[in-house]
Write a protein that holds these residues in place. Sequence first.
Motif, PDB file in Angstrom:
ATOM      1  N   GLU A  10      36.915  43.850  42.848  1.00 22.85           N
ATOM      2  CA  GLU A  10      37.258  44.649  41.662  1.00 22.85           C
ATOM      3  C   GLU A  10      37.863  43.778  40.564  1.00 22.85           C
ATOM      4  O   GLU A  10      37.583  43.968  39.383  1.00 22.85           O
ATOM      5  CB  GLU A  10      38.213  45.792  42.038  1.00 22.85           C
ATOM      6  N   ILE A  11      38.683  42.817  40.942  1.00 27.41           N
ATOM      7  CA  ILE A  11      39.256  41.895  39.949  1.00 27.41           C
ATOM      8  C   ILE A  11      38.131  41.120  39.266  1.00 27.41           C
ATOM      9  O   ILE A  11      38.111  40.975  38.039  1.00 27.41           O
ATOM     10  CB  ILE A  11      40.265  40.931  40.610  1.00 27.41           C
ATOM     11  N   LEU A  12      37.191  40.627  40.061  1.00 30.60           N
ATOM     12  CA  LEU A  12      36.075  39.853  39.499  1.00 30.60           C
ATOM     13  C   LEU A  12      35.203  40.720  38.599  1.00 30.60           C
ATOM     14  O   LEU A  12      34.737  40.265  37.559  1.00 30.60           O
ATOM     15  CB  LEU A  12      35.247  39.234  40.619  1.00 30.60           C
ATOM     16  N   LYS A  13      34.994  41.967  38.976  1.00 37.13           N
ATOM     17  CA  LYS A  13      34.194  42.868  38.137  1.00 37.13           C
ATOM     18  C   LYS A  13      34.872  43.100  36.795  1.00 37.13           C
ATOM     19  O   LYS A  13      34.221  43.097  35.752  1.00 37.13           O
ATOM     20  CB  LYS A  13      33.985  44.206  38.844  1.00 37.13           C
ATOM     21  N   ARG A  14      36.187  43.318  36.820  1.00 34.71           N
ATOM     22  CA  ARG A  14      36.923  43.553  35.567  1.00 34.71           C
ATOM     23  C   ARG A  14      36.861  42.344  34.648  1.00 34.71           C
ATOM     24  O   ARG A  14      36.875  42.493  33.421  1.00 34.71           O
ATOM     25  CB  ARG A  14      38.367  43.924  35.861  1.00 34.71           C
ATOM     26  N   ALA A  15      36.810  41.160  35.217  1.00 35.86           N
ATOM     27  CA  ALA A  15      36.745  39.940  34.396  1.00 35.86           C
ATOM     28  C   ALA A  15      35.442  39.886  33.615  1.00 35.86           C
ATOM     29  O   ALA A  15      35.381  39.300  32.537  1.00 35.86           O
ATOM     30  CB  ALA A  15      36.898  38.703  35.262  1.00 35.86           C
ATOM     31  N   ALA A  57      38.186  33.742  36.492  1.00 32.60           N
ATOM     32  CA  ALA A  57      38.163  35.203  36.568  1.00 32.60           C
ATOM     33  C   ALA A  57      39.363  35.736  37.348  1.00 32.60           C
ATOM     34  O   ALA A  57      40.007  36.710  36.925  1.00 32.60           O
ATOM     35  CB  ALA A  57      36.858  35.670  37.207  1.00 32.60           C
ATOM     36  N   LEU A  58      39.687  35.108  38.465  1.00 32.24           N
ATOM     37  CA  LEU A  58      40.840  35.552  39.250  1.00 32.24           C
ATOM     38  C   LEU A  58      42.150  35.307  38.508  1.00 32.24           C
ATOM     39  O   LEU A  58      43.055  36.134  38.545  1.00 32.24           O
ATOM     40  CB  LEU A  58      40.857  34.859  40.610  1.00 32.24           C
ATOM     41  N   GLU A  60      42.595  35.284  35.260  1.00 24.96           N
ATOM     42  CA  GLU A  60      42.694  36.323  34.234  1.00 24.96           C
ATOM     43  C   GLU A  60      43.120  37.648  34.850  1.00 24.96           C
ATOM     44  O   GLU A  60      43.942  38.367  34.290  1.00 24.96           O
ATOM     45  CB  GLU A  60      41.354  36.497  33.524  1.00 24.96           C
ATOM     46  N   GLY A  61      42.550  37.969  36.006  1.00 27.36           N
ATOM     47  CA  GLY A  61      42.869  39.224  36.679  1.00 27.36           C
ATOM     48  C   GLY A  61      44.337  39.329  37.066  1.00 27.36           C
ATOM     49  O   GLY A  61      44.897  40.418  37.122  1.00 27.36           O
TER      50      GLY A  61
END
Length: 77
Positions: A10-15, A57-58, A60-61
Amino acid sequence: MQQNVRFVGEILKRAGTIDPEAIDEVVGALEREGRGGRLTDALVRSGKSDEETLAQALAEGFGMRVQLEVQNARIPR
């Protein structure tokens, strides 16, 4: 295991830097295998992402900044 993999997914998707369908595909494969494993490692092994993209990405999350340094790199001529 499933909860951690889904959380990171989910964190990667939000990025927004990795195809969400690719993330779902790799998450599903990890869950079917049932052996555990890291989503980030599986994404790199599958060729769906690279380590630098995942690190950024992580970071940023989690509201962090990543600065990557290349050491001892050989540049082909």
